[in-house]
Design a protein around this motif. Sequence first.
Motif, mmCIF file in Angstrom:
data_model
loop_
_atom_site.group_PDB
_atom_site.id
_atom_site.type_symbol
_atom_site.label_atom_id
_atom_site.label_comp_id
_atom_site.label_asym_id
_atom_site.label_seq_id
_atom_site.Cartn_x
_atom_site.Cartn_y
_atom_site.Cartn_z
ATOM 1 N N PRO A 367 -3.529 8.386 -19.493
ATOM 2 C CA PRO A 367 -2.712 9.599 -19.458
ATOM 3 C C PRO A 367 -1.621 9.428 -18.400
ATOM 4 O O PRO A 367 -1.837 8.742 -17.394
ATOM 5 N N PRO A 368 -0.443 10.017 -18.581
ATOM 6 C CA PRO A 368 0.650 9.853 -17.621
ATOM 7 C C PRO A 368 0.262 10.175 -16.183
ATOM 8 O O PRO A 368 0.718 9.499 -15.246
ATOM 9 N N GLU A 369 -0.591 11.177 -15.982
ATOM 10 C CA GLU A 369 -0.939 11.566 -14.611
ATOM 11 C C GLU A 369 -1.826 10.539 -13.910
ATOM 12 O O GLU A 369 -1.984 10.573 -12.681
ATOM 13 N N LYS A 370 -2.423 9.603 -14.664
ATOM 14 C CA LYS A 370 -3.268 8.571 -14.059
ATOM 15 C C LYS A 370 -2.470 7.320 -13.673
ATOM 16 O O LYS A 370 -3.036 6.385 -13.092
ATOM 17 N N LYS A 371 -1.183 7.292 -13.987
ATOM 18 C CA LYS A 371 -0.373 6.102 -13.742
ATOM 19 C C LYS A 371 -0.367 5.662 -12.273
ATOM 20 O O LYS A 371 -0.573 4.467 -11.992
ATOM 21 N N PRO A 372 -0.130 6.548 -11.286
ATOM 22 C CA PRO A 372 -0.095 6.083 -9.884
ATOM 23 C C PRO A 372 -1.387 5.419 -9.427
ATOM 24 O O PRO A 372 -1.358 4.351 -8.816
ATOM 25 N N ALA A 373 -2.529 6.051 -9.710
ATOM 26 C CA ALA A 373 -3.810 5.510 -9.242
ATOM 27 C C ALA A 373 -4.110 4.163 -9.886
ATOM 28 O O ALA A 373 -4.580 3.223 -9.218
ATOM 29 N N LEU A 374 -3.827 4.033 -11.176
ATOM 30 C CA LEU A 374 -4.121 2.772 -11.863
ATOM 31 C C LEU A 374 -3.141 1.671 -11.467
ATOM 32 O O LEU A 374 -3.517 0.497 -11.408
ATOM 33 N N THR A 375 -1.909 2.033 -11.166
ATOM 34 C CA THR A 375 -0.955 1.024 -10.674
ATOM 35 C C THR A 375 -1.416 0.481 -9.331
ATOM 36 O O THR A 375 -1.373 -0.740 -9.085
ATOM 37 N N ARG A 376 -1.859 1.371 -8.441
ATOM 38 C CA ARG A 376 -2.378 0.927 -7.139
ATOM 39 C C ARG A 376 -3.571 0.006 -7.317
ATOM 40 O O ARG A 376 -3.711 -1.004 -6.608
ATOM 41 N N LEU A 377 -4.453 0.330 -8.271
ATOM 42 C CA LEU A 377 -5.628 -0.515 -8.516
ATOM 43 C C LEU A 377 -5.210 -1.911 -8.950
ATOM 44 O O LEU A 377 -5.740 -2.919 -8.456
#
Length: 461
Positions: A367-377
Amino acid sequence: MRIAYLECFSGISGDMFMGALIDAGVPPDVFVRTVEALDVDARLEIKRVDRSGISATKVDVIAAGEKELPREEFWAKEQAEHHDHAHAHAHSHEGGQSHSHEQVHSHSHEHSHGHEHSHSHDHEHESGHSHSHAHRGLKEIREIIGKASISQSAKKRAIRIFEALGAAEAKVHNSDIAKIHFHEVGAIDAIVDIVCAAVGAESLGVDEWVCSPLNVGGGTVVCAHGTFPIPAPATLELLKHAPVYSGEIQKELVTPTGAAIVSVLASRFSHFPAMKPEKSGYGAGSRDFKGVPNVVRLTIGEAAQLDALPARMEEITILEANVDDMTPQIFGYVMERSLALGALDVFGTAVQMKKNRPGMLLTVLCPPEKKPALTRLIFAETTTLGVRMRQESRAVLARRHVNVRTQWGEVRMKLANLNGSVSNYAPEYEDCRRIAEAQQVPLKTVMQEAIKIYLEEETNG
């Protein structure tokens, strides 16, 4: 395709759902006849009420002459009556002997002088105090529903709701569903709520039920086992795949019965779906909160055909990274962590990179809102120096779960709906693997058995 959309901005309970069904067009006589068919000591009171400026239908179940109460009020009343009754018993025995009268799961009551007597909750005590809250097991509830002169499909749906409720209670209390004696949910009023919900939902003739995110309320609630946080454990178990939140009202807004109804009826959860509304109805809760309408809204209409695809559309983010100098173990770990953080799907593709080095393309859908956390991972856990991002649309079939009971245990079946009909079905791998390992049965045998039982139930349904 006709759809029904439930808006649970003030939660949901069995009586609120009944009220919304009547307000949306289900004739009250349908519920009156259903209660008569159950052959229980109950009747309905149906009236119009105002909830913070919204006119709504209020349905009360009068069971054994008593009106259904909110859960904490019910148990406060039970505790007060129990205290008064125990006090009366203590003074009625010669020599000041204490006479304990505790409710327990076995439905027997131990006295301080050592003897036991079996006890039905539909009785009068020596002091003249009357109890009308019968505790029933799933077997007794199935028998009551099975004898009722309602459609087979409504019977099946009502039993599924009770089974969902029983499974949640069993998991919370680390017990077997067959041993669960329903406290709130086994009483006459809940049987009426659930069976009327199944009959009313069927009478609307819709193809799909959709539910909004649910406002569960907050604070604590007093129930049979003590004081629990809201949402109560069984409620939370029933809603574990649903979007929930807590608003400003610090009361129990979603009851276990309401959660069970939603868990069985709803094929998906979303904000207001694309539809052409035809009618709507409001079902009122018992309380009247200041400035917040304590109602559930039911809207019925035709699904709007926004495009030629027979499925709903949603926007997703795709993250990609090339890696060619990382061990395979880390790649697997990153996939698991991505799913735990909310990725919709993760996969790897073998690629040939510059200087002819073999590598892997990591692709994460989210989902678009999960993009920051998954990019950091991805940056923290892999050796990549860059992550590509893009937005895409995808068509998604409505999905839901039903439980089937095999000879080794319960298995969830994942169902996909296309235009209101089941287009794909498959047993959940993790459920089948757990059973296969515990029972020493081949995995494929468990999966085949689950499919066989599901198809038999659908054929006989």
